[in-house]
Design an enzyme around this catalytic site. Structure first.
Site, short mmCIF file in Angstrom:
data_model
loop_
_atom_site.label_atom_id
_atom_site.label_comp_id
_atom_site.label_asym_id
_atom_site.label_seq_id
_atom_site.Cartn_x
_atom_site.Cartn_y
_atom_site.Cartn_z
N LYS A 176 0.83 -1.21 0.00
CA LYS A 176 0.00 0.00 0.00
C LYS A 176 0.87 1.26 0.00
O LYS A 176 2.08 1.19 0.10
CB LYS A 176 -0.97 -0.03 1.19
CG LYS A 176 -1.86 -1.30 1.21
CD LYS A 176 -2.89 -1.34 0.07
CE LYS A 176 -3.40 -2.74 -0.24
NZ LYS A 176 -4.40 -3.28 0.65
C1 LIG Z 1 -5.42 -4.42 0.93
C2 LIG Z 1 -6.87 -4.21 0.94
C3 LIG Z 1 -7.67 -4.49 2.06
C4 LIG Z 1 -7.14 -5.20 3.26
O1 LIG Z 1 -6.08 -4.55 3.86
P1 LIG Z 1 -5.24 -5.31 4.99
O2 LIG Z 1 -4.56 -4.21 5.71
O3 LIG Z 1 -4.29 -6.22 4.27
O4 LIG Z 1 -6.20 -6.06 5.84
C5 LIG Z 1 -9.01 -4.16 2.04
N1 LIG Z 1 -9.55 -3.60 0.95
C6 LIG Z 1 -8.85 -3.33 -0.16
C7 LIG Z 1 -9.52 -2.67 -1.33
C8 LIG Z 1 -7.49 -3.66 -0.21
O5 LIG Z 1 -6.78 -3.43 -1.32
#
Ligand SMILES: *Cc1c(COP(=O)(O)O)cnc(C)c1O
Length: 388
Positions: free
Chosen positions: A188
């Site tokens: 991210k």
């Molecule tokens: C990565 C992601 C999540 C989950 O995030 P985590 O921190 O890994 O639990 C939820 N929604 C979307 C759209 C994502 O890309």
């Protein structure tokens, strides 16, 4: 040249000395769990979003953030939550973890975000919430979504996993609905290894998410090991183990401090791609909407085999062969066997998300990429995709 060491990994994080030093300082401090660095990260994040310090809560993932947000919203069990079929499975799984019923509303083919008209069409007497995802960092149509929510008295929980920098009409995403949920997973835009943040409109509801995220223990439990000495706590309900560690916050603090610089870098790469691929028989990401800031999380191109002469999966394999990692964001939710079996869903019921999911390829887009890396991606795409 050694191909293996030359492979350009998709979504590689940019880790700098500042966070490495902070992690080491955290380890040396002896305080690894939830503590002062988490508190600092929360305060910085609140400032980033322009909300008060009691309107945020750090947790250990965005999935956890979504889960406890839905619980704190006090939606009755079995009620329906409308979300997009073009998202990561965590969005839908969190709805299920909260004991609620996911209902999918198809996306707009250009923006790839949930289509407000499809939300309206999916509303039933059992609908209690809307869970929009700001896909790839592009803000959803929040004016339309909030108008629907007001009209039908629905809770809005924003999945901002891609969109920590995104704003809509000058306002940060995640601050429109009752809750906004962010991710600090390794791929991210702000990285903590694993981690999540809840932003909430209502301080009492945020306090409730904190309790839910730490075994259901009373609020003071967060501070029970502080230097003010031991404090007794009460278990108020059966909560979860979702707290963020100081080691994670040590990374996140410095990543957040660079969030704008990194965004600028990704925006520059984005423009290089737009220029380089303009003549290819693929569809490039839609232009960002006026009066919004696109988070520039994913650069997704569409490979339509009837136009391109080759399939999406061929492109994925060929890119790997030439040493460039790619991603797929995402095969639509109803493509997965679990949801097909549990709900009888078929991808054809949400044709736009199905088509996008079957044609999409995400190219590397990280702030850590050098100009040379960008050139390599451009050369690879030109090599793999025949020009018209
Ligand atoms: C990565 C992601 C999540 C989950 O995030 P985590 O921190 O890994 O639990 C939820 N929604 C979307 C759209 C994502 O890309």
């Amino acid at each position: 040249m050694e191909p293996s060491s030359q492979f350009l990994v998709f979504g590689a994080p940019q880790i700098e000395e500042a966070e490495i030093d902070e992690v080491i300082a955290c380890l040396r401090s002896g305080w690894l769990g939830t503590g002062p660095r988490v508190a600092r990260f929360e305060a910085d994040f609140a400032e980033h979003c322009g909300v008060g310090p009691a309107q945020v809560a750090a947790v250990n993932s965005c999935t956890a953030a979504l889960h406890v947000s839905m619980l704190a919203a006090d939606i009755e069990p079995g009620a329906e939550v409308i979300t997009t079929p073009l998202t990561f499975c965590a969005t839908v799984n969190a709805i299920l973890h909260a004991g609620l019923q996911p209902v999918l509303a198809d996306v707009d083919p250009q923006t790839q975000n949930i289509d407000p008209a499809a939300i309206e069409a999916a509303i039933t007497p059992r609908t209690r919430a809307i869970l929009p995802v700001h896909f790839a960092g592009r803000p959803c149509d929040m004016d339309a979504i909030m108008a629907i929510a007001r009209k039908h008295d629905l809770v809005v929980i924003e999945d901002c996993a891609h969109a920590v920098e995104a704003t809509y009409h000058g306002q940060p995403v995640g601050t429109f609905g009752e809750f906004g949920c962010f991710s600090f997973y390794v791929t991210k835009n702000v990285v903590a290894g694993e981690g999540g943040m809840i932003v909430g409109r209502n301080e009492e509801q945020i306090a409730r998410t904190r309790i839910l995220a730490l075994h259901g223990m009373s609020k003071d439990a967060w501070h029970r090991f502080s230097d003010s000495g031991y404090r007794h706590y009460q278990v108020m309900e059966c909560g979860f183990k979702y707290n963020m560690m100081d080691i994670q916050a040590a990374l996140g603090l410095h990543q957040l401090a660079r969030v704008d610089r990194n965004w600028q870098r990704r925006a520059a790469i984005w423009h290089c791609y737009d220029e380089a691929f303009a003549g290819l028989p693929i569809t490039l990401p839609a232009m960002p909407e006026a009066n919004t800031r696109h988070g520039r999380h994913l650069y997704t191109v569409m490979v339509d085999s009837s136009r391109c002469g080759i399939s999406r999966d061929f492109v994925l394999e060929a890119m790997t062969t030439v040493g460039v990692g790619t991603g797929v964001h995402y095969m639509s939710i109803p493509e997965h066997s679990y949801y097909q079996q549990r709900f009888g869903w078929t991808p054809e019921r949400w044709p736009r998300a199905m088509k996008l999911g079957r044609e999409t390829v995400s190219l590397p887009l990280s702030a850590g990429m050098s100009d040379k890396d960008v050139e390599r991606v451009i050369d690879a795409v030109r090599e793999v995709i025949p020009s018209e």
